[in-house]
Design an enzyme around this catalytic site. Structure first.
Site: not given
Length: 735
Positions: A348, A389, A417, A420-422, A434
Site C-alpha cells: 500500500d 487529511e 473504498a 472513494r469520496m466523503s 470531496k
C-alpha cells in the site's frame, strides 16, 4: 478506472500493571537474535533427554535410526565380555572400550540432535512466560442494559463487573483511563490513547479509535486516556496472546511442505544406506574382510545425513522465533516458508511507501469560482472527517479565514473504498463531496444519466484535468471538491492539494528486493498520475492506481496464475479478500477483525513496512536450511575417507592410499569420525538458531555461495576435525 502500469481511574479494575517495556526489552535481550549461551544448553538438557522417547524420535527418521543403532551397540557392549571379547575392525584387534566408545558417542549424537530442538523451543518458552504475564485475568465492565435510545456508548448505560474469562464473543465492554483491556475486540465508540508495551515492547502510546482501520485493541493492553466501548471479537483462550503463546512454545508447529519433502529425502537416503550397511558384510565376507557390527553401525551413522537431520527442526523453530522477536504472529510455518519464496510484493502506498500523513497544502479554485466558496465547501465537508487529511483541510481553511461557528450541518457521508469520496448531505437537499477526480465526476454525471442535472462544460473539465495533472506530477494527491444542488445540478469548485512524502531509504530497499528477483507493486487509490510520480520516486517496479478491493484481488490472482507467490499487507475489512487470497497476507493488529482472520500473519506493531523484513526472514530460513543441507552432505563425503580405509586397510593394503589424513589406527579413525559427527551438531546449533547471514542476491548466486562456503567447508571441516580428534584418541592406551 484502474491502471496497472510498469515502470479518571475506575474502582472496578484494580488489577496489577502488566510488564513494562523495560521488562519486555529485557526479555527480548535474553531471547534476542543470536543469543546462545551455555546456560541455554544446560536448561534445555532435560527436555532433550525426554525427547529420547522412541514415540517422539520416530518423527525424525534419521535420528531414530541413530537411536536404534545406539541402543543395539549398547547391548553389544554389555554382551561382549560374555561372547568372547571385543570386536575387531579391518583385521586388527581393538580395545574392549571401543564398542562402549561407539555406543557412548552414538547416544550423544542423538542427545545433541534433541538438544538443538530443545534449545530452540526453550527460547520460545521463555518468551511465552513473558507473554503469560500479560494474560492476567482482569475485571471488565460489561454493558448489561442500554439507555433509552439503546446506545451502549451512552454514559448512563448500565454495566456489571465480570471476569475477563467470562466474556464471550460479541459482548460489549466499557474501558476508561487506567483499565486493562479485558480481551481482543474492536472499538465501536470513542477514541483513546492505549499503552501496548505489554504486547509490543514499544513504550510510546498509540491512538485507537472507532470507525476506521485502527479500531482493533488487544487484551492485556492499558487505556491511558478517555473512554471507549469495545465489542469483544475473541473467545477466552483464543486471543492473539493465547495464540502467540502456543506458537512460540512450539506446541502447534507443523512441518512445512518443504520441510516434509526434505525429511522424506533424508529418510530415503537413510534407508538406502541401511541396505548398504546390511549387505556390506556378506559381500566382504567372500574376501575374509568381514567387519564387526559396531563398525558397520558407525559407518551407517557417518553415511546418513545426521547433521541436517539433527538441525532441521531447530531451523524451522528458529525461523518462527525470529518472526516473534519482531512482533509478528504467524498462523503457520507454511506462511513463514512461503515468505521466503515470494516473487511479488504488493505494498500500500499510504503508510508503507509514504508516511501517510498527507496534509492540505493549497486550495485551487476553478475559473468563475471564488476561493472563499471552495474553502468553505472543503472545510464544511471535512469538519466531521476523522482522517488526518480531513483535519488538515480544516486547519488550512482556518488559516485562510474559515470559521466553523456558522457552518451548516447535515448528514455525514463517510469515505468508502468503493465510492472513494466523503462529504455532507445538507438539510436543504444540496450535497458536498470531496474525493478522487474520477469518482467526483462520475457522481455528478450520475444525475445526467437519470435525465437530471446539466452536463459539465468541457472547458471546466479541461481546467480540472490540468490542475489534477499539475498536482499529480508534483507527487501530490489532488482532492476534487464539488457540490450538487437539490435539483441535481452539479458543479466542481476546485482542487485541494494534499502533499504525501516518500519514506527515506525505500529506493535502496526495493533495489535489494529486485536483485533477489522480487517484483514490487505499489497499490493506491490515487489517480494514475499521482501513482506514477510516487512510484518513480520510491523506485517500485509497477503500480496499481485507483485500486478498489476487487482490483487488488484481481491483481493477486493474475500474479498467481503467472506462477508467482504474492505477499501483501492490509488492515481494513475491504482488504480481507485480498489478504485471504495472497500466499503471505500480513494483517495489522490495529486493523479490523476481518482482516486479522483473513491473513496468515499478524503484525502486532502494525508497521506495514515490516513486510519487507518478513520476506527477508523467510528467505533466511530457506537459505539456512539449504546451506546446512549442503554442509551435511559434503560432511558425509569427507567422513568416508576416515571410515572406509579404516574398515578394510588390514585386508586390502592398497586402501591405505585413501588414508590421506594419516589416522593413527583403524579403531581411532572410526571412533574419531563418530565423535566428530556428534560434536559438529553442537557446533552448528548457534548457526541454525541465528540463521545464515542473509544477503540480497539472486538464486544462482546464493546457490554458488552455499556450494563454495558450506559445500567446501563441509568437506574441509571433517578432515581437520577428525585428524585433531584422532591425535587425542591415539594417546588412549590400546588405540
Amino acid at each position: 478506472m484502474s491502471a496497472l502500469t510498469t515502470t479518571d481511574a475506575p474502582e472496578h479494575n484494580p488489577e496489577p500493571t502488566p510488564p513494562t517495556s523495560e521488562s519486555a526489552s529485557a526479555s527480548a535481550s535474553a531471547n534476542g537474535k543470536g543469543a546462545f549461551t551455555a546456560a541455554q544448553l544446560v536448561a534445555a538438557l532435560p527436555g532433550a533427554m525426554r525427547k529420547l522417547d522412541p514415540r517422539q524420535m520416530w518423527r525424525n527418521p534419521v535420528m531414530f535410526i541413530v537411536e536404534i543403532g545406539a541402543a543395539y551397540t549398547t547391548v553389544l557392549a554389555i554382551a561382549e565380555p560374555f561372547l568372547g571379547g571385543a570386536a575387531d575392525s579391518g583385521g586388527s584387534s581393538v580395545p574392549g572400550s571401543f564398542t562402549w566408545g561407539i555406543a557412548l558417542w552414538l547416544w550423544l549424537t542423538v542427545i545433541f540432535a534433541n538438544l538443538a530442538e530443545a534449545v530452540a523451543e526453550g527460547r520460545g518458552k521463555a518468551q511465552a512466560e513473558s507473554l503469560r504475564a500479560t494474560r492476567t485475568s482482569t475485571t471488565a465492565a460489561r454493558v448489561t442494559s442500554y439507555d433509552a435510545q439503546g446506545d451502549p456508548a451512552a454514559t448512563n448505560a448500565a454495566t456489571a463487573p465480570v471476569s475477563s474469562a467470562d466474556l464471550t464473543l460479541g459482548d460489549i465492554v466499557v474501558a476508561v483511563a487506567g483499565d486493562l483491556i479485558p480481551g481482543d475486540g474492536d472499538i465501536i465508540w470513542g477514541i483513546a490513547s492505549v499503552d501496548e508495551s505489554a504486547i509490543t515492547g514499544e513504550s510510546a502510546p498509540v491512538i485507537r479509535e472507532s470507525g476506521g482501520d485502527r479500531s482493533a485493541v488487544t487484551g492485556g493492553t492499558r487505556v491511558l486516556s478517555d473512554r471507549i466501548v469495545i465489542r469483544i471479537t475473541s473467545k477466552p483462550g483464543e486471543t492473539f496472546v493465547d495464540r502467540m503463546i502456543t506458537l512460540v512454545e512450539g506446541a502447534s508447529r507443523q512441518k512445512t511442505p518443504n520441510e516434509i519433502a526434505l525429511n522424506i529425502l533424508l529418510a530415503s537416503l537413510s534407508i538406502i544406506f541401511v541396505v548398504v550397511a546390511l549387505t556390506l558384510n556378506p559381500i566382504a565376507g567372500y574376501s575374509d574382510a568381514a567387519v564387526s557390527v559396531p563398525v558397520l553401525i558407525a559407518l551407517l551413522v557417518c553415511l546418513i545425513p545426521t547433521t541436517i537431520g539433527a538441525l532441521l527442526s531447530a531451523i524451522g523453530i528458529a525461523g518462527m522465533d525470529r518472526l516473534v522477536q519482531r512482533n509478528v504472529l504467524a498462523m503457520s510455518g507454511r506462511a513463514v516458508e512461503a515468505a521466503g519464496d515470494v516473487t511479488t510484493l504488493l505494498l500500500d502506498k499510504t503508510g508503507t511507501i509514504t508516511y501517510g500523513n498527507r496534509r492540505a497544502a493549497e486550495f485551487t479554485a476553478l475559473r468563475g469560482i471564488s476561493l472563499h466558496t471552495l474553502i468553505q465547501a472543503a472545510a464544511v465537508s471535512s469538519l466531521s472527517d476523522p482522517t488526518p487529511e480531513g483535519k488538515s483541510i480544516v486547519d488550512l481553511a482556518k488559516e485562510q479565514g474559515f470559521t466553523d461557528s456558522a457552518a451548516p450541518t447535515g448528514e455525514i457521508v463517510p469515505f468508502t473504498a468503493q465510492t472513494r469520496m466523503s462529504g455532507l448531505d445538507l438539510a436543504d437537499g444540496s450535497q458536498i463531496r470531496k474525493g478522487a477526480g474520477s469518482a467526483v465526476i462520475a457522481w455528478i454525471e450520475q444525475e445526467q444519466a437519470l435525465g437530471q442535472g446539466h452536463p459539465l462544460p468541457s472547458s471546466e473539465l479541461d481546467e480540472l484535468e490540468a490542475n489534477i495533472e499539475r498536482i499529480s506530477n508534483a507527487g501530490g494527491t489532488p482532492l476534487v471538491v464539488a457540490t450538487k444542488a437539490a435539483d441535481g445540478t452539479g458543479q466542481i469548485l476546485g482542487v485541494v492539494y494534499l502533499k504525501d512524502i516518500v519514506k527515506e531509504g525505500l529506493r535502496e530497499r526495493f533495489a535489494e528486493l529486485r536483485s533477489m528477483g522480487i517484483r514490487t507493486v505499489m497499490i493506491t487509490g490515487d489517480n494514475p498520475l499521482t501513482a506514477k510520480a510516487i512510484a518513480a520516486e520510491a523506485g517500485v517496479d509497477d503500480y496499481l492506481a485507483e485500486a478498489t478491493p476487487e482490483d487488488k484481488l484481481a491483481l493477486i490472482r493474475k500474479e498467481q496464475d503467472g506462477g508467482n507467490l504474492v505477499a501483501m499487507t492490509g488492515d481494513g475489512t475491504n482488504d480481507a479478500p485480498a489478504l485471504a487470497q495472497a500466499d503471505v497476507g500480513v494483517a495489522m493488529n490495529t486493523g479490523t477483525s476481518a482482516a486479522k482472520e483473513a491473513g496468515n500473519m499478524v503484525d502486532l506493531d502494525s508497521d506495514p513496512t515490516k513486510l519487507i523484513d518478513i520476506v527477508r526472514i523467510g528467505k533466511q530460513l530457506l537459505i539456512t536450511r539449504g546451506a546446512l543441507t549442503t554442509f551435511s552432505i559434503a560432511n558425509d563425503v569427507a567422513k568416508y575417507f576416515a571410515i572406509i580405509p579404516a574398515m578394510f586397510a588390514g585386508v586390502f593394503p592398497g586402501l591405505a592410499m585413501l588414508n590421506i589424513m594419516q589416522l593413527h589406527s583403524p579403531a581411532s579413525a572410526i571412533l574419531s569420525a563418530i565423535i566428530f559427527n556428534a560434536i559438529i551438531i553442537v557446533v552448528l546449533i548457534p548457526l541454525a538458531l541465528r540463521g545464515v547471514s542473509y544477503r540480497a542476491l539472486s538464486a544462482s548466486k546464493i546457490l554458488s555461495r552455499n556450494i563454495l562456503v558450506y559445500g567446501l567447508g563441509g568437506i574441509v571441516a571433517p578432515f581437520i576435525g577428525i585428524k585433531l580428534i584422532d591425535l587425542v584418541v591415539s594417546v588412549i592406551p590400546g588405540f
